[in-house]
Design a protein around this motif. Sequence first.
Motif, PDB file in Angstrom:
ATOM      1  N   ILE A  52       5.472   2.966  -5.629  1.00 11.86           N
ATOM      2  CA  ILE A  52       4.387   3.906  -5.358  1.00 11.86           C
ATOM      3  C   ILE A  52       4.095   3.842  -3.866  1.00 11.86           C
ATOM      4  N   VAL A  53       4.177   4.974  -3.184  1.00 10.92           N
ATOM      5  CA  VAL A  53       3.919   5.038  -1.744  1.00 10.92           C
ATOM      6  C   VAL A  53       2.488   5.514  -1.538  1.00 10.92           C
ATOM      7  N   ALA A  54       1.670   4.715  -0.868  1.00 12.61           N
ATOM      8  CA  ALA A  54       0.254   5.056  -0.720  1.00 12.61           C
ATOM      9  C   ALA A  54      -0.243   4.628   0.654  1.00 12.61           C
ATOM     10  N   GLY A  55      -1.442   5.118   0.991  1.00 11.69           N
ATOM     11  CA  GLY A  55      -2.044   4.767   2.266  1.00 11.69           C
ATOM     12  C   GLY A  55      -2.441   5.988   3.067  1.00 11.69           C
ATOM     13  N   ARG A  81       4.253  14.096  -8.681  1.00  8.61           N
ATOM     14  CA  ARG A  81       3.110  13.758  -9.527  1.00  8.61           C
ATOM     15  C   ARG A  81       3.149  14.486 -10.866  1.00  8.61           C
ATOM     16  N   THR A  82       3.986  15.498 -10.954  1.00  4.20           N
ATOM     17  CA  THR A  82       4.129  16.220 -12.218  1.00  4.20           C
ATOM     18  C   THR A  82       5.431  15.877 -12.928  1.00  4.20           C
ATOM     19  N   MET A 121       2.054   9.088  -2.918  1.00 11.54           N
ATOM     20  CA  MET A 121       0.622   9.176  -3.190  1.00 11.54           C
ATOM     21  C   MET A 121      -0.213   8.937  -1.930  1.00 11.54           C
ATOM     22  N   ALA A 122       0.401   9.005  -0.751  1.00 14.41           N
ATOM     23  CA  ALA A 122      -0.344   8.778   0.491  1.00 14.41           C
ATOM     24  C   ALA A 122      -1.299   9.935   0.760  1.00 14.41           C
ATOM     25  N   LYS A 123      -2.405   9.629   1.405  1.00 14.47           N
ATOM     26  CA  LYS A 123      -3.412  10.640   1.739  1.00 14.47           C
ATOM     27  C   LYS A 123      -3.934  10.369   3.142  1.00 14.47           C
ATOM     28  N   PRO A 124      -3.582  11.206   4.133  1.00 15.03           N
ATOM     29  CA  PRO A 124      -4.036  10.978   5.507  1.00 15.03           C
ATOM     30  C   PRO A 124      -5.558  10.938   5.613  1.00 15.03           C
ATOM     31  N   GLY A 125      -6.037  10.141   6.573  1.00 13.53           N
ATOM     32  CA  GLY A 125      -7.461  10.095   6.864  1.00 13.53           C
ATOM     33  C   GLY A 125      -8.289   9.283   5.900  1.00 13.53           C
ATOM     34  N   THR A 126      -7.660   8.618   4.950  1.00 12.42           N
ATOM     35  CA  THR A 126      -8.429   7.874   3.955  1.00 12.42           C
ATOM     36  C   THR A 126      -8.701   6.453   4.432  1.00 12.42           C
ATOM     37  N   SER A 153      -2.789   5.605  -9.439  1.00 11.06           N
ATOM     38  CA  SER A 153      -2.158   4.735 -10.421  1.00 11.06           C
ATOM     39  C   SER A 153      -1.962   5.449 -11.753  1.00 11.06           C
ATOM     40  N   GLU A 154      -2.930   6.271 -12.133  1.00 14.81           N
ATOM     41  CA  GLU A 154      -2.801   7.016 -13.387  1.00 14.81           C
ATOM     42  C   GLU A 154      -1.639   8.007 -13.322  1.00 14.81           C
ATOM     43  N   LEU A 155      -1.537   8.741 -12.226  1.00 14.16           N
ATOM     44  CA  LEU A 155      -0.427   9.681 -12.077  1.00 14.16           C
ATOM     45  C   LEU A 155       0.909   8.945 -12.022  1.00 14.16           C
ATOM     46  N   ALA A 156       0.920   7.807 -11.319  1.00 17.13           N
ATOM     47  CA  ALA A 156       2.156   7.037 -11.209  1.00 17.13           C
ATOM     48  C   ALA A 156       2.584   6.494 -12.568  1.00 17.13           C
ATOM     49  N   ALA A 157       1.617   6.108 -13.397  1.00 15.86           N
ATOM     50  CA  ALA A 157       1.958   5.592 -14.724  1.00 15.86           C
ATOM     51  C   ALA A 157       2.643   6.664 -15.565  1.00 15.86           C
TER      52      ALA A 157
END
Length: 392
Positions: A52-55, A81-82, A121-126, A153-157
């Motif tokens: 999962i790529v996040a940040g 995500r879909t 799942m990364a989101k800029p500015g967060t 996490s829910e979408l990744a699951a």
Amino acid sequence: MSVPRISVLAALLLSAVSVQAQQRPDRVGPADPSAAVSVSPAPTLSGYDFFIVAGQSNAKGQGDARSSLRPDVGEGYAISRTGEISLLEDPFGNAETGSAWPAFAKAYTARTGRGVIMIPMAKPGTIQYRNPWVQDGKHWDVRYPDNLYDYSSELAADAYVVAEASLPDVRFGGWLWIQGGADAIAVYEGRQSMQDYEEAYHRMARKVYQDWGGPVMHIVTGGWTGGEVPEGVQLREVQNAADALDEVVVVYSDAYRFAQIGWHVDEVHWDQRGLNEAGTQAGDAAGRWAMGEGGTNPGPEPEPEPEPEPTESLVIAPNPSVGSPPTITAACKVRYAIFDSMGRRLLKGKSNRDGEIDLPNRAPSGQYSIQVRPVVDDPACVQETATFTIIN
């Protein structure tokens, strides 16, 4: 030295989070299925690890896909995500153009022999810590129900179930994490403390481990080309220190150098050279960890060890001595000279290689002094003067 100001561009990092929490904005929405090229996976390896790529924005990527690396066919996949599966290549997910993740996958597979499937799942500015100025749904603070971790996490699951049905032997690889710039600015502006950030980060890491049974794999945040602020340095220290936790593996910590060597597209975002470097090194380190080899990225280059402080090390025993001269031993091989109480030199020579000095068996009673100096430079051995007494 004056503290450099945060420039307009760096301040934009916080613009998405430093507004009054009065209205609830849209959270990260599902990707448009038509934007992904769905493929029927043709795996070439016996197993695949799910990441999962996040940040923030460097996790998303603003590089150049033309210079991006690419896993071999059948070794790397992206999943939306879909649940749409595509080849893992840039632009990956919601990257502007290029990202770190194809390079990560290529290095990880080279190290482990296992393929990679990733969800963006990364989101800029967060921001990590939800301070009073943070907008709803723009943070990763797991204490609050609008946090992005639970949503991601829910979408990744759900995507993980699709991956298991599409590829052989799918396992969770890790939560790939690049984040911290917004928190450093918030600390700089007095909106939160560094301890607030650290506690929020550790809470999320524990939640990742609890939910997924694997660690946060952290690429430590970079710097600013317009000048570093102390809070940025301190935040990286906190991130590097988290490697001691069971829930965190620091897989790369040298991204701060990219600002120094010009590997940025602007003040805060890494160019493709930086993204490829971070991805490659992090992928190799994550692979070593997955193989149980240890040796993940140890953090920034350590400061050189200071030379040991010289200490007086000349041993004279017994002192005073009765009937025979004392045993004199230095910490290393030395040259020595012995003087009587009038300052007249009586004897000179060299010790043996163990620093032992032989004195004549017969010496008149009196007080003597000895001077020693090392034969070769040795930080543990110094020039010394000492006195001793012989009684016959």
